[in-house]
Scaffold this motif. Sequence first.
Motif, PDB file in Angstrom:
ATOM      1  N   SER A 102      -5.752   2.858   1.740  1.00  0.00           N
ATOM      2  CA  SER A 102      -6.141   2.139   0.523  1.00  0.00           C
ATOM      3  C   SER A 102      -7.003   0.923   0.848  1.00  0.00           C
ATOM      4  CB  SER A 102      -4.883   1.714  -0.231  1.00  0.00           C
ATOM      5  OG  SER A 102      -4.096   2.844  -0.505  1.00  0.00           O
ATOM      6  N   ASN A 125       0.952   5.260  -2.483  1.00  0.00           N
ATOM      7  CA  ASN A 125       1.461   4.331  -3.487  1.00  0.00           C
ATOM      8  C   ASN A 125       0.689   4.442  -4.800  1.00  0.00           C
ATOM      9  OD1 ASN A 125       3.491   3.555  -1.759  1.00  0.00           O
ATOM     10  ND2 ASN A 125       2.151   2.156  -0.660  1.00  0.00           N
ATOM     11  N   SER A 236       3.462   2.286   9.359  1.00  0.00           N
ATOM     12  CA  SER A 236       2.879   2.231   8.009  1.00  0.00           C
ATOM     13  C   SER A 236       2.811   3.637   7.429  1.00  0.00           C
ATOM     14  CB  SER A 236       1.482   1.618   8.056  1.00  0.00           C
ATOM     15  OG  SER A 236       0.537   2.577   8.488  1.00  0.00           O
ATOM     16  N   SER A 237       2.667   3.700   6.114  1.00  0.00           N
ATOM     17  CA  SER A 237       2.625   5.032   5.509  1.00  0.00           C
ATOM     18  C   SER A 237       1.370   5.796   5.923  1.00  0.00           C
ATOM     19  CB  SER A 237       2.784   4.968   3.995  1.00  0.00           C
ATOM     20  OG  SER A 237       2.048   3.921   3.470  1.00  0.00           O
ATOM     21  N   GLY A 238       0.331   5.091   6.375  1.00  0.00           N
ATOM     22  CA  GLY A 238      -0.859   5.775   6.883  1.00  0.00           C
ATOM     23  C   GLY A 238      -0.499   6.675   8.063  1.00  0.00           C
ATOM     24  N   PHE A 257      -8.939   4.055   7.843  1.00  0.00           N
ATOM     25  CA  PHE A 257      -7.732   3.581   8.531  1.00  0.00           C
ATOM     26  C   PHE A 257      -8.190   2.696   9.689  1.00  0.00           C
ATOM     27  CE2 PHE A 257      -4.041   3.977  11.394  1.00  0.00           C
ATOM     28  CZ  PHE A 257      -3.059   3.559  10.519  1.00  0.00           C
ATOM     29  N   CYS A 267      -7.820  -6.670   0.896  1.00  0.00           N
ATOM     30  CA  CYS A 267      -6.684  -5.827   1.271  1.00  0.00           C
ATOM     31  C   CYS A 267      -6.873  -4.401   0.777  1.00  0.00           C
ATOM     32  CB  CYS A 267      -5.401  -6.439   0.692  1.00  0.00           C
ATOM     33  SG  CYS A 267      -3.914  -5.508   1.063  1.00  0.00           S
ATOM     34  N   HIS A 268      -6.998  -4.201  -0.528  1.00  0.00           N
ATOM     35  CA  HIS A 268      -7.097  -2.867  -1.131  1.00  0.00           C
ATOM     36  C   HIS A 268      -8.431  -2.709  -1.860  1.00  0.00           C
ATOM     37  CE1 HIS A 268      -2.506  -3.232  -1.280  1.00  0.00           C
ATOM     38  NE2 HIS A 268      -2.766  -2.268  -0.421  1.00  0.00           N
ATOM     39  N   CYS A 278      -3.363  -7.041   5.867  1.00  0.00           N
ATOM     40  CA  CYS A 278      -3.206  -5.666   5.372  1.00  0.00           C
ATOM     41  C   CYS A 278      -3.858  -4.692   6.346  1.00  0.00           C
ATOM     42  CB  CYS A 278      -3.897  -5.476   4.025  1.00  0.00           C
ATOM     43  SG  CYS A 278      -3.159  -6.398   2.701  1.00  0.00           S
ATOM     44  N   THR A 279      -4.935  -5.136   6.986  1.00  0.00           N
ATOM     45  CA  THR A 279      -5.696  -4.271   7.886  1.00  0.00           C
ATOM     46  C   THR A 279      -5.147  -4.307   9.311  1.00  0.00           C
ATOM     47  OG1 THR A 279      -7.624  -4.657   6.496  1.00  0.00           O
ATOM     48  CG2 THR A 279      -8.054  -3.799   8.698  1.00  0.00           C
ATOM     49  N   LYS A 290      -3.301   1.723  15.064  1.00  0.00           N
ATOM     50  CA  LYS A 290      -4.754   1.902  15.016  1.00  0.00           C
ATOM     51  C   LYS A 290      -5.332   2.122  16.412  1.00  0.00           C
ATOM     52  CE  LYS A 290      -5.094  -0.111  10.534  1.00  0.00           C
ATOM     53  NZ  LYS A 290      -5.913  -0.561   9.431  1.00  0.00           N
TER      54      LYS A 290
HETATM   55  O1  C5P Z   1      -0.968  -1.135   1.110  1.00  0.00           O
HETATM   56  P1  C5P Z   1      -0.492   0.273   1.143  1.00  0.00           P
HETATM   57  O2  C5P Z   1       0.760   0.460   1.992  1.00  0.00           O
HETATM   58  O3  C5P Z   1      -0.330   0.905  -0.202  1.00  0.00           O
HETATM   59  O4  C5P Z   1      -1.638   1.107   1.879  1.00  0.00           O
HETATM   60  C1  C5P Z   1      -1.452   2.426   2.297  1.00  0.00           C
HETATM   61  C2  C5P Z   1      -1.743   2.558   3.774  1.00  0.00           C
HETATM   62  O5  C5P Z   1      -3.149   2.389   4.015  1.00  0.00           O
HETATM   63  C3  C5P Z   1      -1.082   1.510   4.639  1.00  0.00           C
HETATM   64  O6  C5P Z   1       0.240   1.906   4.957  1.00  0.00           O
HETATM   65  C4  C5P Z   1      -1.964   1.474   5.859  1.00  0.00           C
HETATM   66  O7  C5P Z   1      -1.639   2.558   6.701  1.00  0.00           O
HETATM   67  C5  C5P Z   1      -3.356   1.714   5.254  1.00  0.00           C
HETATM   68  N1  C5P Z   1      -4.100   0.470   5.001  1.00  0.00           N
HETATM   69  C6  C5P Z   1      -4.908  -0.057   6.001  1.00  0.00           C
HETATM   70  N2  C5P Z   1      -5.645  -1.194   5.790  1.00  0.00           N
HETATM   71  C7  C5P Z   1      -5.610  -1.834   4.604  1.00  0.00           C
HETATM   72  C8  C5P Z   1      -4.780  -1.338   3.565  1.00  0.00           C
HETATM   73  C9  C5P Z   1      -4.050  -0.174   3.799  1.00  0.00           C
HETATM   74  O8  C5P Z   1      -4.956   0.509   7.096  1.00  0.00           O
HETATM   75  N3  C5P Z   1      -6.375  -2.925   4.414  1.00  0.00           N
END
Ligand code: C5P
Length: 320
Positions: A102, A125, A236-238, A257, A267-268, A278-279, A290
Amino acid sequence: KISKHKSQLMIQLRRVLHDESSVFKARGEGSNPYNVEYSGPRGPYDKKSARELVCALKKKGLVRTVQKDDEPFKSLGLEAHLPSHQLLHEDKIYESCAVVSSAGSLLGSDLGRMIDKHDIILRFNHAPTREYEIDVGHKTTIRVVNSQVVSKPEFHFLESTLYRNISIVAWDPSKYNHSMEQWYKSPDHDIFTTYFKHRLLNPETDSYLLNPSTLWDLWDYIQAHMPLRIRRNPPSSGFLGLALLLPHCAHVDMFEFIPSFRMTKRCHYYDNVDDISCTFGVWHPLSAEKLLLLSMNIANDTAVFRDGYIRIPGYQTLGC
Ligand code: C5P
């Protein structure tokens, strides 16, 4: 531009990993909210081939969902509320699968058409597609949702069309060595009530609960391939999304990712909150994930750092 971005990003990922690991030295054992006890190996991710790393994940990282017959659900008479099969249970390999992080760097990426060409598209999510189709596509096959999204009213899990007519995988962390019974008694967030209600209201939606020991199998795998100690919180959910798809796909493309040179503090893609952690991770061991995934990637630098995706070959493609 690509090589400059790549080297700065690598420095930043390694720095975060290093800083996280120094917390252990500075504060003794540091915080360990999930009672993680790990005495396995810690190895160099960058000395192994993509094949070795992916095949090692096959051995360790089988993603399991809660089934009808699993305790304590069976004894509690909750069988009717649980599926009798695993997600993607047919013996079929999909040619191409996409994991859409995201991340803010999806904004302005123009990746939507490429994402929509994949056979399976996994999102996370409450990440929307409407109004962002050009950058993130419009198809969704699977949504991986955490227990906050499931349980907190502001996410409208029961009402929103985001969570219907697709497959849902809902997850909540247990403590490292806890049984499912112990998890059921003390989840991080009450995922169960709303999950069961959602199944009753949406029988056409294929929804699953993640067996939480899966999270710790994935954590062990990441730690086993990192030379430094990683944060003792679930991946992380990724990373979970990738592990879920690798048995079923010829290859998995993960979008943003690894942040491309569109990376900002955002962030999103769908909200305008600036938060670089977030990253790089503040709770999940995200920088370790990563770095590891960059070593599993077979796409070239232009694809990764300009276009914005890494490609990980599936277990069957590699003959693992
Ligand atoms: O924030 P959220 O958990 O909903 O995002 C989903 C997944 O996307 C995160 O678990 C992460 O693996 C990845 N992500 C990312 N970098 C971001 C935001 C999300 O790698 N800035």
